[in-house]
Design a protein around this motif. Structure first.
Motif, mmCIF file in Angstrom:
data_model
loop_
_atom_site.group_PDB
_atom_site.id
_atom_site.type_symbol
_atom_site.label_atom_id
_atom_site.label_comp_id
_atom_site.label_asym_id
_atom_site.label_seq_id
_atom_site.Cartn_x
_atom_site.Cartn_y
_atom_site.Cartn_z
ATOM 1 N N LEU A 29 0.868 -1.179 0.000
ATOM 2 C CA LEU A 29 0.000 0.000 0.000
ATOM 3 C C LEU A 29 0.902 1.225 0.000
ATOM 4 C CD1 LEU A 29 -2.596 -1.073 2.747
ATOM 5 C CD2 LEU A 29 -2.720 -1.442 0.267
ATOM 6 N N VAL A 75 2.987 3.670 -8.234
ATOM 7 C CA VAL A 75 1.901 2.692 -8.344
ATOM 8 C C VAL A 75 1.489 2.512 -9.802
ATOM 9 C CG1 VAL A 75 -0.481 2.181 -7.697
ATOM 10 C CG2 VAL A 75 1.096 3.149 -6.002
ATOM 11 N N THR A 84 0.140 -4.036 -5.796
ATOM 12 C CA THR A 84 0.426 -2.656 -5.400
ATOM 13 C C THR A 84 -0.835 -1.804 -5.539
ATOM 14 O OG1 THR A 84 2.657 -2.925 -6.303
ATOM 15 C CG2 THR A 84 1.978 -0.700 -5.717
ATOM 16 N N PHE A 85 -1.110 -1.021 -4.494
ATOM 17 C CA PHE A 85 -2.251 -0.106 -4.499
ATOM 18 C C PHE A 85 -1.815 1.241 -3.933
ATOM 19 C CE2 PHE A 85 -4.031 -4.343 -4.311
ATOM 20 C CZ PHE A 85 -5.075 -4.292 -5.224
ATOM 21 N N VAL A 113 -10.541 2.332 -6.962
ATOM 22 C CA VAL A 113 -10.928 1.082 -6.308
ATOM 23 C C VAL A 113 -12.032 1.340 -5.288
ATOM 24 C CG1 VAL A 113 -10.157 -0.805 -4.805
ATOM 25 C CG2 VAL A 113 -8.656 0.038 -6.636
ATOM 26 N N ILE A 249 -8.642 4.719 -2.532
ATOM 27 C CA ILE A 249 -7.690 3.696 -2.952
ATOM 28 C C ILE A 249 -7.732 3.573 -4.468
ATOM 29 C CG2 ILE A 249 -7.005 1.273 -2.732
ATOM 30 C CD1 ILE A 249 -8.597 1.202 -0.096
ATOM 31 N N ALA A 251 -5.644 1.640 -8.050
ATOM 32 C CA ALA A 251 -4.800 0.549 -8.530
ATOM 33 C C ALA A 251 -4.225 0.936 -9.881
ATOM 34 C CB ALA A 251 -5.615 -0.745 -8.650
ATOM 35 N N THR A 255 -5.530 -3.455 -13.871
ATOM 36 C CA THR A 255 -5.706 -4.448 -12.820
ATOM 37 C C THR A 255 -7.034 -5.180 -13.048
ATOM 38 O OG1 THR A 255 -4.464 -3.094 -11.235
ATOM 39 C CG2 THR A 255 -5.881 -4.812 -10.328
ATOM 40 N N VAL A 260 -9.779 -5.819 -8.201
ATOM 41 C CA VAL A 260 -10.292 -4.522 -7.742
ATOM 42 C C VAL A 260 -11.494 -4.730 -6.829
ATOM 43 C CG1 VAL A 260 -11.409 -2.383 -8.495
ATOM 44 C CG2 VAL A 260 -9.409 -3.244 -9.725
#
Length: 318
Positions: A29, A75, A84-85, A113, A249, A251, A255, A260
């Protein structure tokens, strides 16, 4: 953790992440700000619970710089495999407009996300200053241009942009004094070196019990329960004006949807727990929204448009 109906409903989406993450030894994160702020606290809250819920090593990495753009770029350039976020804050929406050459295209290289929640910005005066209302600030600025100074946590942050808009609407200039973070900004207001601060409700509320700070205006549509006597900007004569801190959040674009959805479901489950929700409400003055990607994208695109116009119209550069 107690098994609830909500846990059972969320379980399929949460478990859907597991096969996709089987090749990753850990989940990172990334927080694009230094340790100690509200976004860092949010990421670390998620970290401890996600490790248990997903049975994965979860780490928090602070990558600060360029108004949050360096961490966002890290990211964006990471593999879109759920390893990875980005856990970030409202200034993320200003990156496209405030930087001459942003290292990341936040609208194309990152995908929403979860929109965790929002909290209004608040304008407050040092207790030793005579300002009891924003009208008092406007009157002082008209009487002595340049005499009133306010602190924010940096150029191009929403506190800075909101004060710019309010000053324009009121026909006055309120002198901006930018700082590298809420701590230094608040210290100078409490120390009497700056008249006002424009900061998130969390930053201001932490000092309300000290009698050293006087909130004079809140920038949400409704008054916070913790600030029942402080009017909103709308009540003070600025129609339809609001400025909200928000946490979310993201991504890397590309992704897979199941990853997600899985992280969103796991995070919602964690943040919906009564004790956690109460903690966020108390420490951040946050209204939990927990909105999934489509709603978050609509919200984020609107924030980019609103504050991008303010930056452009006022020729503000980081």
């Amino acid at each position: 953790m107690t098994i609830t109906r909500r846990t059972l409903l969320a379980a399929p989406a949460i478990l859907a992440m597991t096969p996709a993450l089987a090749q990753a030894s850990k989940i990172t994160l990334v927080v694009p700000f230094p340790p100690g702020g509200s976004t860092d606290a949010m990421a670390r809250l998620l970290q401890s619970h996600l490790q248990t819920k997903l049975n994965r090593i979860v780490i928090v990495e602070n990558k600060s710089g360029a108004a949050g753009a360096l961490g966002a770029a890290q990211v964006a350039k990471s593999p879109p495999d759920g390893s990875t976020f980005l856990v970030t804050f409202d200034s993320h929406a200003v990156i496209p407009s405030i930087l001459d050459k942003p290292p990341v295209d936040v609208e194309r290289e990152l995908m929403p996300v979860l929109l965790v929640g929002t909290a209004p910005y608040v304008i407050a005066a040092g207790a030793g200053r005579p300002y009891k209302s924003f009208a008092d600030v406007v009157a002082a600025c008209k009487a002595t241009p340049g005499a009133v100074k306010y602190a924010s946590v940096g150029i191009g942050t929403l506190g800075h942009l909101a004060m710019t808009v309010l000053g324009n609407k009121a026909g006055v200039e309120i002198m901006h004094v930018p700082y590298r973070g809420g701590g230094p900004a608040m210290n100078d207001v409490l120390g009497g070196h700056v008249d006002l601060i424009a900061g998130s409700a969390a930053l201001v509320a932490a000092q309300l019990g000290t009698n050293m700070l006087r909130p004079i205006l809140q920038l949400g549509r409704e008054r916070l329960p913790g600030l029942p006597d402080t009017p909103t900007a709308i009540e003070a004569g600025f129609p339809d004006f609001e400025t909200l801190a928000w946490w979310g959040i993201f991504a890397p674009t590309g992704t897979p949807p199941d990853i997600v959805a899985g992280l969103a479901a796991a995070s919602k489950e964690i943040l919906s727990e009564p004790a956690t929700a109460a903690q966020l409400k108390e420490t951040q003055q946050m209204t939990l929204l927990l909105e999934d990607a489509p709603a978050f994208k609509t919200f984020f695109d609107k924030q980019v448009a609103i504050w991008g116009k303010v930056v452009k119209d006022n020729n503000i550069r980081a």
